[in-house]
Design a protein around this motif. Structure first.
Motif, PDB file in Angstrom:
ATOM      1  N   SER A   5       1.088  -0.609  -0.020  1.00 55.82           N
ATOM      2  CA  SER A   5      -0.052   0.310  -0.075  1.00 55.82           C
ATOM      3  C   SER A   5       1.230   1.319   0.035  1.00 55.82           C
ATOM      4  O   SER A   5       0.074   2.290  -0.560  1.00 55.82           O
ATOM      5  N   MET A   6       2.268   0.989   0.350  1.00 53.93           N
ATOM      6  CA  MET A   6       3.209   2.391  -0.122  1.00 53.93           C
ATOM      7  C   MET A   6       3.891   2.185  -0.922  1.00 53.93           C
ATOM      8  O   MET A   6       4.055   1.700  -1.877  1.00 53.93           O
ATOM      9  N   PHE A   7       3.810   3.953  -1.821  1.00 56.85           N
ATOM     10  CA  PHE A   7       4.461   3.633  -2.811  1.00 56.85           C
ATOM     11  C   PHE A   7       5.417   4.916  -2.326  1.00 56.85           C
ATOM     12  O   PHE A   7       5.602   6.076  -2.184  1.00 56.85           O
ATOM     13  N   GLU A   8       7.324   4.767  -2.405  1.00 54.61           N
ATOM     14  CA  GLU A   8       8.288   4.871  -2.617  1.00 54.61           C
ATOM     15  C   GLU A   8       8.763   5.136  -4.182  1.00 54.61           C
ATOM     16  O   GLU A   8       9.439   5.081  -4.840  1.00 54.61           O
ATOM     17  N   PRO A   9       8.587   6.302  -4.264  1.00 54.59           N
ATOM     18  CA  PRO A   9       8.526   7.558  -5.523  1.00 54.59           C
ATOM     19  C   PRO A   9      10.624   7.161  -5.926  1.00 54.59           C
ATOM     20  O   PRO A   9      11.511   7.893  -4.958  1.00 54.59           O
ATOM     21  N   ARG A  10      10.631   6.642  -7.039  1.00 55.39           N
ATOM     22  CA  ARG A  10      11.770   6.389  -7.541  1.00 55.39           C
ATOM     23  C   ARG A  10      12.588   7.120  -8.852  1.00 55.39           C
ATOM     24  O   ARG A  10      11.611   7.763  -9.718  1.00 55.39           O
ATOM     25  N   ASP A  11      13.329   7.394  -9.099  1.00 55.71           N
ATOM     26  CA  ASP A  11      13.965   8.157 -10.527  1.00 55.71           C
ATOM     27  C   ASP A  11      14.223   7.006 -11.698  1.00 55.71           C
ATOM     28  O   ASP A  11      14.608   5.952 -11.211  1.00 55.71           O
ATOM     29  N   ILE A  12      12.959   7.184 -12.893  1.00 54.63           N
ATOM     30  CA  ILE A  12      12.774   6.200 -13.544  1.00 54.63           C
ATOM     31  C   ILE A  12      13.704   6.440 -14.965  1.00 54.63           C
ATOM     32  O   ILE A  12      13.673   7.455 -15.064  1.00 54.63           O
ATOM     33  N   GLN A  13      14.042   5.531 -15.657  1.00 55.29           N
ATOM     34  CA  GLN A  13      14.893   6.050 -16.953  1.00 55.29           C
ATOM     35  C   GLN A  13      13.327   6.296 -18.430  1.00 55.29           C
ATOM     36  O   GLN A  13      13.839   5.408 -18.991  1.00 55.29           O
ATOM     37  N   VAL A  14      13.311   7.655 -17.613  1.00 52.09           N
ATOM     38  CA  VAL A  14      12.206   7.185 -19.132  1.00 52.09           C
ATOM     39  C   VAL A  14      11.635   8.748 -18.946  1.00 52.09           C
ATOM     40  O   VAL A  14      12.194   9.390 -17.665  1.00 52.09           O
ATOM     41  N   SER A  15      11.722   9.275 -19.977  1.00 52.00           N
ATOM     42  CA  SER A  15      11.280  11.251 -20.387  1.00 52.00           C
ATOM     43  C   SER A  15       9.584  11.219 -20.050  1.00 52.00           C
ATOM     44  O   SER A  15       8.953  10.193 -20.640  1.00 52.00           O
ATOM     45  N   THR A  16       8.980  12.636 -19.549  1.00 48.15           N
ATOM     46  CA  THR A  16       7.294  12.940 -19.781  1.00 48.15           C
ATOM     47  C   THR A  16       7.872  13.759 -21.168  1.00 48.15           C
ATOM     48  O   THR A  16       8.555  14.539 -20.801  1.00 48.15           O
ATOM     49  N   VAL A  17       7.104  13.196 -21.984  1.00 45.41           N
ATOM     50  CA  VAL A  17       7.481  14.311 -23.140  1.00 45.41           C
ATOM     51  C   VAL A  17       5.747  15.390 -23.423  1.00 45.41           C
ATOM     52  O   VAL A  17       5.127  14.902 -22.503  1.00 45.41           O
ATOM     53  N   THR A  18       5.952  16.960 -23.770  1.00 42.56           N
ATOM     54  CA  THR A  18       4.755  17.529 -23.520  1.00 42.56           C
ATOM     55  C   THR A  18       4.545  17.956 -25.393  1.00 42.56           C
ATOM     56  O   THR A  18       5.796  17.695 -26.149  1.00 42.56           O
ATOM     57  N   SER A  19       3.659  17.130 -25.497  1.00 34.98           N
ATOM     58  CA  SER A  19       3.491  17.728 -27.112  1.00 34.98           C
ATOM     59  C   SER A  19       2.595  18.798 -26.772  1.00 34.98           C
ATOM     60  O   SER A  19       1.462  18.736 -26.379  1.00 34.98           O
ATOM     61  N   ILE A  20       1.928  18.942 -28.591  1.00 37.02           N
ATOM     62  CA  ILE A  20       0.221  19.789 -28.553  1.00 37.02           C
ATOM     63  C   ILE A  20      -0.671  19.033 -28.113  1.00 37.02           C
ATOM     64  O   ILE A  20      -0.532  18.390 -28.210  1.00 37.02           O
ATOM     65  N   PRO A  21      -1.104  19.587 -27.324  1.00 32.73           N
ATOM     66  CA  PRO A  21      -2.654  19.137 -27.216  1.00 32.73           C
ATOM     67  C   PRO A  21      -3.688  19.541 -28.031  1.00 32.73           C
ATOM     68  O   PRO A  21      -3.198  20.256 -28.836  1.00 32.73           O
ATOM     69  N   PRO A  22      -4.224  18.099 -28.455  1.00 29.48           N
ATOM     70  CA  PRO A  22      -4.708  18.007 -29.719  1.00 29.48           C
ATOM     71  C   PRO A  22      -6.701  18.838 -29.444  1.00 29.48           C
ATOM     72  O   PRO A  22      -6.396  19.064 -28.318  1.00 29.48           O
TER      73      PRO A  22
END
Length: 477
Positions: free
Chosen positions: A206-223
């Motif tokens: 039930s616990m969540f420990e945030p970690r740095d993960i090797q993936v990018s969050t990208v921003t595109s033009i909103p549809p």
């Protein structure tokens, strides 16, 4: 117990005899089976323990909203007499939330946001890697992005091979020399019961420990928001209800009542008429109906493992769509589906269903006999999302959604999936930034600000929708 005695016109207290003591003694008799706590109370206790630290001062408001009447919206059926339906709903005072979101101006957005304009409209958020902008149309760049990058999990995340004996800690036999005599060590001080082990497992999952993960969050033009999706809801603070939908002149039901937040994962998919769409866990059918307003039935595949839930889905489709027989309906364990056939995949997974479990004891996931099923949820959700990514074509998108506030089942599942994808497959993925949806729909929903990999609609008394978490993943290769 002390009796008064009248002596010469005066009252005196005398000490009771042994027989009189026995008369006042009694033994508490226990029932053969004490009345158990309602399952809804067990669920609420769990949420107080694990949600309150996450949502802080907002938790009391969320808690009251969860236990109050849920707010519904009306999804207009485009295959019925939709113009008549829209006119009728507007006469009740309901507003089209898609039109409301479309009228949200960027200037107003910039004034109410603390972010800089560049950061709000174009900057990508990178988690665990150097800051970098992605262009999803540049396939050559995205294809080779991580080919020479080795994933290095932090040591703290790996199973420990050297567990020291201290206090009540257990010794890991695998870390010992084969010639070591285990009898040289002192036995553990405590042996845990099965109930205690289950409780510890529940706390861990039930616990969540945030970690740095090797993936990018990208921003595109909103549809562009889909005008074909017509969903009506009453304004914030208005607790009016919609009348039950009925058959109209087309012999189809005019609209479908559902939580308006359920529409957001469908909008996030950015659907087009000829997209091949897989609804991996389709029943009971609200999101499926929303999908059908945007995609031809010939391009939609619905799957669910439960016979009873599929029966309900077919019944809904029968009353709302004239060509429901064209929809490909499967009954498979979604975790075993790996065919790379679809451009858009919706993975609306089974979860805690927070509203149901705090209000209803029937079919409650917090029933003591269902504790193992509940503990398996994060693993099952992770496997379902991985299957959805595998079913998605390169260049396509997957939207993961739940109706729970649990961080472990929301951001925690996204984190676990990304780590497993990078370690055990050659698939490349990126997470799409959906903050534009929170900005567009802020006049209808209340959003949580601290999600790392998606968006979360929080229940509140003035807009009692949700909870609804959704995250979008794009498959690169």
């Amino acid at each position: 117990m002390f009796k008064s005695v009248l002596t010469c016109g005066r009252f005196h207290l005398r000490k009771p005899t042994l027989l009189e003591f026995k008369r006042f003694r009694f033994k508490k008799k226990w029932a053969t089976k004490l009345k158990e706590k309602p399952h809804s109370s067990l669920a609420l206790e769990h949420f107080d323990t694990f949600y309150k630290p996450v949502y802080g001062e907002a938790w009391p408001s969320i808690r009251v909203a969860l236990m109050s009447q849920q707010k519904y919206s009306a999804l207009v059926n485009n295959y019925s007499d939709w113009e008549e339906s829209c006119s009728r709903l507007e006469s009740l005072g309901a507003k089209n939330i898609i039109q409301t979101a479309q009228h949200t101006s960027v200037n107003k957005l910039l004034k109410t946001s603390k972010q800089e304009p560049d950061e709000l409209l174009g900057a990508g958020r990178n988690v665990g890697l150097e800051s970098e902008h992605w262009n999803l149309q540049d396939h050559a760049a995205t294809k080779t992005k991580f080919d020479n990058t080795s994933f290095q999990p932090s040591k703290s995340n790996l199973p420990s091979k050297e567990l020291k004996h201290s206090g009540n800690d257990l010794i890991d036999p695998l870390s010992l020399n084969p010639d070591t005599n285990l009898s040289e060590f002192m036995p553990v001080d405590k042996v845990y019961s099965e109930k205690e082990i289950l409780k510890m497992a529940e706390v861990e999952l039930s616990m969540f420990e945030p970690r740095d993960i090797q993936v990018s969050t990208v921003t595109s033009i909103p549809p562009t928001l889909p005008e074909e999706l017509r969903i009506y809801a009453f304004n914030k603070g208005d607790v009016s209800t919609f009348p039950a939908p009925k058959l109209d002149s087309t012999n189809l039901v005019s609209y479908y009542l559902l939580d308006a937040a359920s529409i957001l994962p469908v909008i996030a998919l950015d659907l087009h008429p000829h997209d091949s769409v897989l609804d991996l866990c389709a029943a009971p059918g609200g999101k499926t109906l929303a999908t059908l307003q945007l995609v031809s039935a010939d391009y939609l595949t619905c799957n669910d493992v439960s016979t009873a839930r599929l029966r309900r889905l077919k019944e809904v489709l029968k009353w709302y769509h004239p060509h429901y027989s064209n929809i490909d309906i499967l009954q498979r364990d979604a975790r075993q589906m790996h065919e790379c056939l679809y451009s858009k995949v919706l993975v609306d997974v089974p979860c805690n269903t927070d509203r149901h479990v705090v209000l209803e004891d029937e079919n409650n996931l917090f029933k003591p006999s269902r504790v193992n099923e509940r503990l398996e949820l994060p693993r099952r959700q992770k496997d379902l999302l991985i299957a959805g990514i595998q079913c998605c074509k390169p260049g396509g998108s997957v939207v993961y959604s739940t109706c729970t506030l649990s961080p472990a089942q929301n951001d925690g599942v996204i984190q676990a999936v990304v780590e497993e994808i990078w370690q055990q497959s050659s698939i490349d993925i990126v997470i799409q930034d959906l903050s534009w949806m929170a900005s567009k729909f802020r006049n209808t929903f209340k959003f949580h600000r601290n999600c790392r990999h998606g968006q979360l609609v929080l229940p509140c008394l003035t807009a009692n929708f949700g909870p609804m978490y959704f995250s979008k993943i794009t498959r690169i290769k």
